[in-house]
Design an enzyme around this catalytic site. Sequence first.
Site, PDB file in Angstrom:
ATOM      1  N   LYS A  79       0.838  -1.217   0.000  1.00 38.76           N
ATOM      2  CA  LYS A  79       0.000   0.000   0.000  1.00 38.76           C
ATOM      3  C   LYS A  79       0.872   1.267   0.000  1.00 38.76           C
ATOM      4  O   LYS A  79       0.642   2.183  -0.789  1.00 38.76           O
ATOM      5  CB  LYS A  79      -0.898  -0.003   1.251  1.00 38.76           C
ATOM      6  CG  LYS A  79      -1.486   1.365   1.591  1.00 38.76           C
ATOM      7  CD  LYS A  79      -2.367   1.324   2.811  1.00 38.76           C
ATOM      8  CE  LYS A  79      -1.689   1.467   4.138  1.00 38.76           C
ATOM      9  NZ  LYS A  79      -1.292   2.815   4.568  1.00 38.76           N
ATOM     10  N   ASN A  80       1.864   1.286   0.886  1.00 42.08           N
ATOM     11  CA  ASN A  80       2.622   2.524   1.061  1.00 42.08           C
ATOM     12  C   ASN A  80       3.619   2.778  -0.068  1.00 42.08           C
ATOM     13  O   ASN A  80       4.253   3.841  -0.107  1.00 42.08           O
ATOM     14  CB  ASN A  80       3.318   2.529   2.428  1.00 42.08           C
ATOM     15  CG  ASN A  80       2.299   2.659   3.553  1.00 42.08           C
ATOM     16  OD1 ASN A  80       1.137   2.993   3.305  1.00 42.08           O
ATOM     17  ND2 ASN A  80       2.719   2.388   4.779  1.00 42.08           N
ATOM     18  N   ASP A 103       4.756  -0.070  11.890  1.00 41.02           N
ATOM     19  CA  ASP A 103       3.568  -0.713  11.321  1.00 41.02           C
ATOM     20  C   ASP A 103       3.465  -2.201  11.670  1.00 41.02           C
ATOM     21  O   ASP A 103       2.502  -2.862  11.291  1.00 41.02           O
ATOM     22  CB  ASP A 103       3.548  -0.533   9.785  1.00 41.02           C
ATOM     23  CG  ASP A 103       3.326   0.919   9.386  1.00 41.02           C
ATOM     24  OD1 ASP A 103       2.912   1.707  10.247  1.00 41.02           O
ATOM     25  OD2 ASP A 103       3.577   1.260   8.214  1.00 41.02           O
ATOM     26  N   CYS A 140      -5.022  11.526  13.591  1.00 39.11           N
ATOM     27  CA  CYS A 140      -5.688  10.229  13.406  1.00 39.11           C
ATOM     28  C   CYS A 140      -5.498   9.412  14.665  1.00 39.11           C
ATOM     29  O   CYS A 140      -4.847   9.869  15.611  1.00 39.11           O
ATOM     30  CB  CYS A 140      -5.219   9.526  12.147  1.00 39.11           C
ATOM     31  SG  CYS A 140      -3.723   8.595  12.311  1.00 39.11           S
ATOM     32  N   ARG A 150       0.144  13.517  13.929  1.00 38.93           N
ATOM     33  CA  ARG A 150       0.633  13.382  12.561  1.00 38.93           C
ATOM     34  C   ARG A 150       0.562  14.681  11.743  1.00 38.93           C
ATOM     35  O   ARG A 150      -0.125  14.744  10.723  1.00 38.93           O
ATOM     36  CB  ARG A 150      -0.109  12.244  11.849  1.00 38.93           C
ATOM     37  CG  ARG A 150       0.013  10.937  12.597  1.00 38.93           C
ATOM     38  CD  ARG A 150      -0.548   9.780  11.843  1.00 38.93           C
ATOM     39  NE  ARG A 150       0.218   9.459  10.656  1.00 38.93           N
ATOM     40  CZ  ARG A 150      -0.139   8.525   9.781  1.00 38.93           C
ATOM     41  NH1 ARG A 150      -1.251   7.855   9.960  1.00 38.93           N
ATOM     42  NH2 ARG A 150       0.598   8.274   8.737  1.00 38.93           N
ATOM     43  N   ARG A 207      -8.422  -1.119   4.497  1.00 37.80           N
ATOM     44  CA  ARG A 207      -7.656  -0.004   3.939  1.00 37.80           C
ATOM     45  C   ARG A 207      -6.286  -0.477   3.473  1.00 37.80           C
ATOM     46  O   ARG A 207      -5.726   0.093   2.543  1.00 37.80           O
ATOM     47  CB  ARG A 207      -7.444   1.081   5.006  1.00 37.80           C
ATOM     48  CG  ARG A 207      -8.695   1.842   5.343  1.00 37.80           C
ATOM     49  CD  ARG A 207      -8.371   3.012   6.218  1.00 37.80           C
ATOM     50  NE  ARG A 207      -7.262   3.762   5.629  1.00 37.80           N
ATOM     51  CZ  ARG A 207      -6.537   4.669   6.264  1.00 37.80           C
ATOM     52  NH1 ARG A 207      -6.807   4.955   7.514  1.00 37.80           N
ATOM     53  NH2 ARG A 207      -5.556   5.297   5.669  1.00 37.80           N
TER      54      ARG A 207
HETATM   55  N1  EPU Z   1       6.011  14.171  11.348  1.00 31.89           N
HETATM   56  C1  EPU Z   1       5.975  15.493  11.730  1.00 31.89           C
HETATM   57  N2  EPU Z   1       5.786  16.446  10.770  1.00 31.89           N
HETATM   58  C2  EPU Z   1       5.653  16.131   9.450  1.00 31.89           C
HETATM   59  C3  EPU Z   1       5.673  14.773   9.063  1.00 31.89           C
HETATM   60  C4  EPU Z   1       5.877  13.809  10.043  1.00 31.89           C
HETATM   61  O1  EPU Z   1       6.108  15.804  12.904  1.00 31.89           O
HETATM   62  O2  EPU Z   1       5.504  17.046   8.625  1.00 31.89           O
HETATM   63  C5  EPU Z   1       6.241  13.129  12.361  1.00 31.89           C
HETATM   64  C6  EPU Z   1       5.069  12.159  12.497  1.00 31.89           C
HETATM   65  O3  EPU Z   1       4.043  12.650  13.333  1.00 31.89           O
HETATM   66  C7  EPU Z   1       5.760  10.931  13.043  1.00 31.89           C
HETATM   67  C8  EPU Z   1       7.135  10.960  12.331  1.00 31.89           C
HETATM   68  O4  EPU Z   1       7.301  12.310  11.911  1.00 31.89           O
HETATM   69  O5  EPU Z   1       5.954  11.072  14.409  1.00 31.89           O
HETATM   70  C9  EPU Z   1       7.278  10.064  11.131  1.00 31.89           C
HETATM   71  O6  EPU Z   1       6.120  10.148  10.319  1.00 31.89           O
HETATM   72  P1  EPU Z   1       6.147   9.982   8.746  1.00 31.89           P
HETATM   73  O7  EPU Z   1       5.945  11.300   8.119  1.00 31.89           O
HETATM   74  O8  EPU Z   1       7.324   9.186   8.319  1.00 31.89           O
HETATM   75  O9  EPU Z   1       4.808   9.120   8.509  1.00 31.89           O
HETATM   76  P2  EPU Z   1       3.905   9.182   7.231  1.00 31.89           P
HETATM   77  O10 EPU Z   1       4.725   9.490   6.053  1.00 31.89           O
HETATM   78  O11 EPU Z   1       2.718  10.016   7.512  1.00 31.89           O
HETATM   79  C10 EPU Z   1       4.201   6.676   6.541  1.00 31.89           C
HETATM   80  C11 EPU Z   1       3.279   5.502   6.333  1.00 31.89           C
HETATM   81  C12 EPU Z   1       2.746   5.025   7.675  1.00 31.89           C
HETATM   82  C13 EPU Z   1       3.942   4.623   8.539  1.00 31.89           C
HETATM   83  C14 EPU Z   1       4.907   5.812   8.687  1.00 31.89           C
HETATM   84  C15 EPU Z   1       6.164   5.477   9.445  1.00 31.89           C
HETATM   85  C16 EPU Z   1       2.430   5.952   4.124  1.00 31.89           C
HETATM   86  C17 EPU Z   1       1.266   6.301   3.263  1.00 31.89           C
HETATM   87  N3  EPU Z   1       2.196   5.897   5.453  1.00 31.89           N
HETATM   88  O12 EPU Z   1       3.399   7.688   7.162  1.00 31.89           O
HETATM   89  O13 EPU Z   1       1.941   3.892   7.433  1.00 31.89           O
HETATM   90  O14 EPU Z   1       3.511   4.224   9.807  1.00 31.89           O
HETATM   91  O15 EPU Z   1       5.295   6.293   7.368  1.00 31.89           O
HETATM   92  O16 EPU Z   1       6.848   4.433   8.838  1.00 31.89           O
HETATM   93  O17 EPU Z   1       3.508   5.719   3.620  1.00 31.89           O
HETATM   94  C18 EPU Z   1       0.262   2.306   7.908  1.00 31.89           C
HETATM   95  O18 EPU Z   1       0.479   1.819   6.779  1.00 31.89           O
HETATM   96  O19 EPU Z   1      -0.442   1.733   8.766  1.00 31.89           O
HETATM   97  C19 EPU Z   1       0.862   3.594   8.241  1.00 31.89           C
HETATM   98  C20 EPU Z   1       0.426   4.348   9.238  1.00 31.89           C
END
Ligand code: EPU
Length: 419
Positions: free
Chosen positions: A22-23, A305, A116, A121, A398
């Site tokens: 998915k990701n 995850d 969420c 996030r 999802r």
């Molecule tokens: N963060 C910030 N500010 C930002 C972006 C991130 O503070 O602008 C923080 C987040 O709150 C978190 C950390 O940085 O504490 C890392 O978050 P990241 O941005 O890497 O997460 P994401 O890109 O929103 C993706 C996956 C998630 C997975 C995370 C971590 C996708 C679509 N989603 O989320 O997948 O948990 O990376 O590996 O790629 C899931 O599939 O169940 C899922 C939640």
Amino acid sequence: MEKILIQGGERLKGAVKVSGAKNAALPVMAACILTEGWHHLKNIPRLKDTQTIKRIMSGMGVLFEEQDGVLSVNTENIRDCQASYDLVKTMRASILLLGPLVARLRRARISLPGGCAIGARPVDMHLKALSAMGVEMFLEGGYINAEADHLNGAEIFFDIPTVTGTENVMMAAVKAKGQTVIRNAAKEPEVVNLAGMLRAMGGRIEGDGSDTIIVQGVDGLQSVEEHTVIPDRIEVGTFMIGCAMTGGEILIEGCRPEHLAAVIEKVQAVGAEVKKSEAGILIKGPEVIRSVDIETMPFPGFPTDLQAQFMALMCIAEGSSIIRETIFENRFIHVSELIRMGAQISIHGNQAMVRGIDRLLAAPVMATDLRASASLILAGLVAKEGTTEVHRIYHLDRGYEGLEVKFRSLGAKIWREKA
Ligand code: EPU
């Protein structure tokens, strides 16, 4: 609404084929927006989230066709650049459309994702990076309105490695003027998969998979002839943990063991035998499950995850374990549901202490997010005395393609019913 029912106690046996991730699928679908033409994508999983991004992109004028396992995406005529609140609130990853839209159309209007179940996030790092590249943004009615006369390369430093943030910046940077350097970039295999797609489109990217990614902007990109989404490492990990919990023996086909080093190491420490081969990963669960501590980390560390699923395993281990969640501040919501099944878990800040017990007991439980749902299903596979009912499984749909069908093919007594 549907629920999943499980009569625990069967050892998993046989072979199972893993779906596309998915990701990895979501960013490559978003990347199609970068340039006009037909793009051909293989191994896109059939999930609620991939349907949601299709719905958003269709609303913008993108066409989709599916034949023989290939998703063809036509981005010739994009007439709109809006991702509405109705859809973004169901899938935060819609923010991935921001980078490609500003790169192609110089404007975008994307609903700002709210918090969420697993944490606040924020997307502040995405916005700060795009703003350094020349994108002007203002918030209006809960929407990010983005406009850019030009897009310039920039030096970006992420305070925390962000997966979708790194992907958004890479997608904008391929069409920016000059060089973009992303430091403290996410190293996840999904980022590398996207970089491969962008290179196939003519983008110039180096360093993906390391913490410094360098992108040289180019004038034109071409549509991608064929790009294959990587197998879902989280689905593989879920099957490995299920096998370890039930003392089974399964072959997980079509996976990439190099994406799972941290998980394989922990599953072996628990006592499982793991063999990697051309065919995939062969795993044999232990007779006695040893307790092992984990701490979630960005790749190549243990993935957040899989934290909830590993916790289900630790619930029936011999001894106690500590599970430390360092990525999301509220990713322990599955704990109270596991406790309803008899688990002994206490939470202290971002640490959960799990005292292993002989057996979990079947109970009705409620899924609260995608990975929590998988954790409860795993717990159900070993729960005694009755039938476990997992409610609110729309979360599961999802991100897992027919998980209960795959577990059933491995011998589990698991089925879906209308709630
Ligand atoms: N963060 C910030 N500010 C930002 C972006 C991130 O503070 O602008 C923080 C987040 O709150 C978190 C950390 O940085 O504490 C890392 O978050 P990241 O941005 O890497 O997460 P994401 O890109 O929103 C993706 C996956 C998630 C997975 C995370 C971590 C996708 C679509 N989603 O989320 O997948 O948990 O990376 O590996 O790629 C899931 O599939 O169940 C899922 C939640």
